[in-house]
Enzyme design. Structure first.
Site, PDB file in Angstrom:
ATOM      1  CG  MET A  42     -37.661  39.266   7.231  1.00 22.94           C
ATOM      2  SD  MET A  42     -37.641  40.261   5.781  1.00 22.94           S
ATOM      3  CE  MET A  42     -37.977  38.898   4.340  1.00 22.94           C
ATOM      4  N   GLY A 100     -26.336  38.471   4.888  1.00 22.99           N
ATOM      5  CA  GLY A 100     -26.682  37.412   5.760  1.00 22.99           C
ATOM      6  C   GLY A 100     -27.304  36.267   4.869  1.00 22.99           C
ATOM      7  N   GLY A 101     -27.211  35.068   5.321  1.00 27.59           N
ATOM      8  CA  GLY A 101     -27.761  33.772   4.321  1.00 27.59           C
ATOM      9  C   GLY A 101     -27.252  33.997   2.880  1.00 27.59           C
ATOM     10  CG  ASP A 102     -28.506  32.589  -1.271  1.00 29.87           C
ATOM     11  OD1 ASP A 102     -27.705  31.760  -1.756  1.00 29.87           O
ATOM     12  OD2 ASP A 102     -29.137  33.355  -2.356  1.00 29.87           O
ATOM     13  N   PRO A 143     -26.122  31.970   7.901  1.00 29.94           N
ATOM     14  CG  PRO A 143     -27.103  30.188   8.559  1.00 29.94           C
ATOM     15  CD  PRO A 143     -26.335  30.369   7.685  1.00 29.94           C
ATOM     16  CG  ASP A 190     -27.150  43.422   6.092  1.00 31.71           C
ATOM     17  OD1 ASP A 190     -26.927  42.445   6.659  1.00 31.71           O
ATOM     18  OD2 ASP A 190     -27.245  43.435   4.787  1.00 31.71           O
ATOM     19  CB  THR A 244      -1.047  -0.074   1.101  1.00 26.07           C
ATOM     20  OG1 THR A 244      -1.423  -1.381   1.425  1.00 26.07           O
ATOM     21  CG2 THR A 244      -2.091   0.959   0.957  1.00 26.07           C
ATOM     22  CB  ILE A 245       3.639   2.310   1.868  1.00 23.62           C
ATOM     23  CG1 ILE A 245       2.834   2.168   3.309  1.00 23.62           C
ATOM     24  CG2 ILE A 245       4.648   3.468   2.060  1.00 23.62           C
ATOM     25  CD1 ILE A 245       3.600   2.096   4.607  1.00 23.62           C
ATOM     26  CE  LYS A 289     -31.575  46.953   3.554  1.00 23.36           C
ATOM     27  NZ  LYS A 289     -32.248  46.020   2.633  1.00 23.36           N
ATOM     28  N   PRO A 330       8.435  -9.053  -4.240  1.00 27.72           N
ATOM     29  CG  PRO A 330       9.225 -10.318  -2.332  1.00 27.72           C
ATOM     30  CD  PRO A 330       9.044  -9.016  -2.784  1.00 27.72           C
TER      31      PRO A 330
HETATM   32  N1  SAH Z   1     -30.905  36.256   2.771  1.00 30.09           N
HETATM   33  C1  SAH Z   1     -31.130  35.836   4.036  1.00 30.09           C
HETATM   34  C2  SAH Z   1     -32.489  36.376   4.657  1.00 30.09           C
HETATM   35  C3  SAH Z   1     -32.741  37.873   4.943  1.00 30.09           C
HETATM   36  S1  SAH Z   1     -34.107  38.273   5.490  1.00 30.09           S
HETATM   37  C4  SAH Z   1     -31.099  34.420   4.082  1.00 30.09           C
HETATM   38  O1  SAH Z   1     -31.040  33.698   2.981  1.00 30.09           O
HETATM   39  O2  SAH Z   1     -31.128  33.656   5.036  1.00 30.09           O
HETATM   40  C5  SAH Z   1     -33.930  38.350   7.235  1.00 30.09           C
HETATM   41  C6  SAH Z   1     -34.724  37.224   7.903  1.00 30.09           C
HETATM   42  O3  SAH Z   1     -33.858  36.009   7.752  1.00 30.09           O
HETATM   43  C7  SAH Z   1     -34.816  37.372   9.324  1.00 30.09           C
HETATM   44  O4  SAH Z   1     -35.706  38.137   9.806  1.00 30.09           O
HETATM   45  C8  SAH Z   1     -35.059  35.913   9.714  1.00 30.09           C
HETATM   46  O5  SAH Z   1     -36.263  35.558   9.756  1.00 30.09           O
HETATM   47  C9  SAH Z   1     -34.046  35.057   9.072  1.00 30.09           C
HETATM   48  N2  SAH Z   1     -32.853  34.845   9.602  1.00 30.09           N
HETATM   49  C10 SAH Z   1     -31.483  35.045   9.053  1.00 30.09           C
HETATM   50  N3  SAH Z   1     -30.748  34.675   9.942  1.00 30.09           N
HETATM   51  C11 SAH Z   1     -31.349  33.959  10.833  1.00 30.09           C
HETATM   52  C12 SAH Z   1     -30.847  33.145  11.956  1.00 30.09           C
HETATM   53  N4  SAH Z   1     -29.508  33.324  12.177  1.00 30.09           N
HETATM   54  N5  SAH Z   1     -31.743  32.574  12.834  1.00 30.09           N
HETATM   55  C13 SAH Z   1     -32.802  32.730  12.386  1.00 30.09           C
HETATM   56  N6  SAH Z   1     -33.520  33.390  11.277  1.00 30.09           N
HETATM   57  C14 SAH Z   1     -32.597  34.240  10.434  1.00 30.09           C
END
Ligand code: SAH
Length: 459
Positions: free
Chosen positions: A383, A301-303, A225, A248, A22-23, A270, A43
């Site tokens: 939200m 935040g998020g996507d 998130p 934000d 293997t090595i 915001k 061998p």
């Molecule tokens: N673009 C972001 C959403 C933005 S709208 C995404 O794809 O996640 C903002 C909302 O996202 C918040 O009001 C809440 O409902 C949700 N949110 C974002 N981060 C969160 C977290 N860590 N825990 C719970 N809800 C979250």
């Protein structure tokens, strides 16, 4: 320094591997990548190793090692578990000044093999002189994750145009500036996104125009998130590259920590009903920074494309021909659901999932409530905290059973995450009697029941 790192050109050179297990196979894979002709004496030889030898046009000799096999070889690797044989191989090689590596035995080696990060033609070797191989491998893993897979392509592009850049710019200083702009800007980003052809055309034009100006660009990046571990490699790379960052409220402090230290930070946060900066001003600010030739990170935040108004932010950039890219992030629904042990879909409980904004204009939401009633779908309200009781009562009014499981996930994926599990009927009162902090995500549907057995994060 105990060892001098050198890189060995083994293309078409005969190399000897003593050992067939293997090595030895692992070493043969590396030799094969470097284009060596692999000869094996052992061998018994593993099937994969046999194949590698065949591919490299080498030979296998099924017998025990003797010094006659060393003739004509450029490198020797001994990979047997017989200490006597390893020692003999090392001794014979040392006598002949033939480079030899004995696996796991630095004392017998004249050359050692580093842990390798391969972005050919860029190659990084990390060695600890056999003192701390685990540490060397750890560093390799760190580098593997921080150097994009396409980096080799970038090096190839630079090599392809090296001569024409030399001809276009006589001063070394100009050449350095030119390459810095190229390797830190849009052209490099095109290569890293897999568009090497397009990048080459752009580079050609830049050379022809002897263009030394730095073009600005914008990265619209989803930061997920909250848990920094949920960032993508690409997000981290661009966070390290940008000179200005607009962020934000939803971007968590540990994530902001990962942005380049000397980057200018602009808070454009915001919050419900107290907008710090209007969307229009944010769009214009992004444009203005980019027009100054800056690399601008818009961290969201998020996507960015899920309730993130990402589309509006790049609209103005597109109209003004500013290069931009969009990096997806883990959206709150995925993050919160995973960290609460609530699968958003499930063969037995839910066949679809719907992301809905709970943000209400003038206290009312005009929704197709009838469509939300179907029990085999999961509803996720972003939200939704302020409008929680309206959402719950509207759903019940339109026929959704009051005992439908409902979860409010507070600050999902962060260390302070809290899971408030209830039913459609009882959740509003529950929330009234508890202290709940934004951001929160509302998940409604039978999948919420699975939380009790699948929760792993905050038990
Ligand atoms: N673009 C972001 C959403 C933005 S709208 C995404 O794809 O996640 C903002 C909302 O996202 C918040 O009001 C809440 O409902 C949700 N949110 C974002 N981060 C969160 C977290 N860590 N825990 C719970 N809800 C979250």
């Amino acid at each position: 320094m105990d060892y001098l790192p050198l890189f060995f050109d083994l293309k078409g050179k005969d190399c000897l591997l003593v050992g067939g297990g293997t090595i030895a196979t692992r070493k043969a894979r590396l030799l094969n990548k470097a284009g060596a002709i692999i000869h094996v004496v052992a061998p018994e030889v593993e099937p994969e190793l046999q194949l590698l030898v065949q591919q490299s046009k080498g030979h296998i000799v099924h017998q025990f090692y003797d010094a006659s096999f060393l003739n004509g070889k450029s490198l020797v690797i001994s990979a047997t578990d017989e200490r006597d044989i390893n020692q003999q191989v090392a001794k014979d090689c040392h006598q002949r000044r033939l480079p030899v590596n004995v696996v796991d035995n630095p004392d017998l080696c004249s050359v050692i093999m580093p842990a390798i990060v391969d972005r050919s033609p860029l190659v990084i070797g990390i060695a600890s002189g056999g003192e701390a191989p685990v540490l060397a491998r750890k560093i390799r893993t760190q580098l593997e994750t921080s150097i994009p897979a396409q980096y080799g392509e970038l090096a190839k592009l630079a090599s392809q145009f090296r001569q024409s850049v030399k001809e276009a710019f006589t001063s070394e200083d100009e050449r350095r500036r030119f390459w810095e702009n190229v390797l830190n800007g849009e052209i490099a980003e095109q290569v890293l996104s897999g568009n090497a052809g397009q990048a080459a055309a752009m580079l050609q034009e830049k050379i022809q125009q002897r263009d030394l100006a730095r073009g600005g660009e914008v990265y619209l990046v989803g930061a997920g998130p909250g848990d920094p571990d949920l960032l993508t490699f690409k997000a981290v790379r661009l966070m390290q590259q940008a000179e200005v960052v607009l962020y934000d409220r939803l971007v968590s402090p540990p994530i902001l920590e990962m942005v380049r230290r000397d980057a200018e930070r602009v808070y454009v946060g915001k919050q419900r009903a107290q907008h710090t900066m209007s969307q229009q001003s944010i769009n214009e600010l992004l444009l203005s920074y980019a027009q100054q030739g800056k690399r601008v990170l818009r961290l969201k935040g998020g996507d960015p494309f899920i309730f993130g108004r990402g589309g509006e932010e790049i609209d103005l950039l597109a109209a003004n021909n500013i290069p931009f890219q969009v990096v997806p992030g883990i959206t709150a629904a995925s993050g919160c659901a995973s960290y609460a042990g609530i699968p958003l879909t499930h063969r037995d409980h839910s066949h679809s999932v719907r992301f809905i904004t709970g943000h209400m204009k003038e206290g009312d939401i005009n929704y197709p409530w009838n469509e939300f009633v179907d029990n085999s779908q999961t509803l996720v309200f972003y939200m939704g905290l302020a409008g929680l009781s309206t959402i719950c009562s509207k759903l019940i009014e339109h026929g959704k059973p009051g005992d439908t499981p409902a979860a409010l996930i507070e600050r999902g994926t962060l260390p302070e995450q809290k899971n408030h599990i209830s039913t459609l009927e009882k959740l509003p009162a529950y929330v009234d009697s508890h202290e709940v902090h934004a951001p929160t995500l509302l998940i409604i549907g039978n999948v919420v029941k699975l939380h009790s057995s699948l929760n792993w994060y905050k038990k």
